[in-house]
Design a protein around this motif. Structure first.
Motif: not given
Length: 121
Positions: A2, A6, A9, A89, A104, A107-108, A111
Motif C-alpha cells: 500500500e 501511495g 500516487m 497522502a 486507500s 488514492q481514490q 484518482t
C-alpha cells in the motif's frame, strides 16, 4: 504494498498538477501577450477609465484561466481536492502507522480529482 501505491500516487499527482500548471501558464502567457500588444498599440488606451476597464477585464480572464473565478467554484474545488489529497497522502506515508485504509481512500479521492483535472484541460 500500500505504501508503494501511495508513493506512485504522489508521483502521478505531481505529474498531473505540473501538467495542469504548465497548461495554465501557457494560456496566461498568450493572454498577457495580447494585453501587452493592445497597450503598446494604444488601441485600448483612449482614456484612463477605458484603460482601467480593459485591465479589469484582463484580470477577470486571468482568474477564469486559473479556474479561480466565482463562476468556477467546481473547478476550484477539484484543484483544492487534488492538492489536499496529495498533502494528506504525504502525511499518511510519513506517519509511522502508515494507515492503509486512509491511504486507500486518499488514492481514490485523488484518482477522481486527477480525472476531473484532465477534463478541465
Amino acid at each position: 504494498g500500500e505504501a508503494r501505491g501511495g508513493r506512485v500516487m504522489l508521483m502521478k499527482g505531481e505529474e498531473s498538477l505540473s501538467g495542469f500548471m504548465y497548461f495554465i501558464y501557457n494560456k496566461l502567457q498568450v493572454l498577457s501577450g495580447d494585453f501587452q500588444e493592445n497597450l503598446d498599440s494604444g488601441a485600448s488606451c483612449e482614456d484612463i477609465g477605458h484603460l482601467i476597464y480593459r485591465h479589469n477585464e484582463y484580470l477577470k480572464k486571468c482568474l477564469e484561466i486559473c479556474h479561480l473565478s466565482p463562476k468556477q467554484r467546481a473547478s476550484k474545488n477539484v484543484l483544492q481536492t487534488a492538492l489536499q489529497t496529495i498533502l494528506d497522502a504525504e502525511v499518511i506515508l510519513n506517519n509511522s502507522n502508515n494507515e492503509e485504509e486512509l491511504l486507500s481512500r486518499a488514492q481514490q479521492r485523488f484518482t477522481n480529482a486527477v480525472h476531473s483535472l484532465n477534463v478541465l484541460m
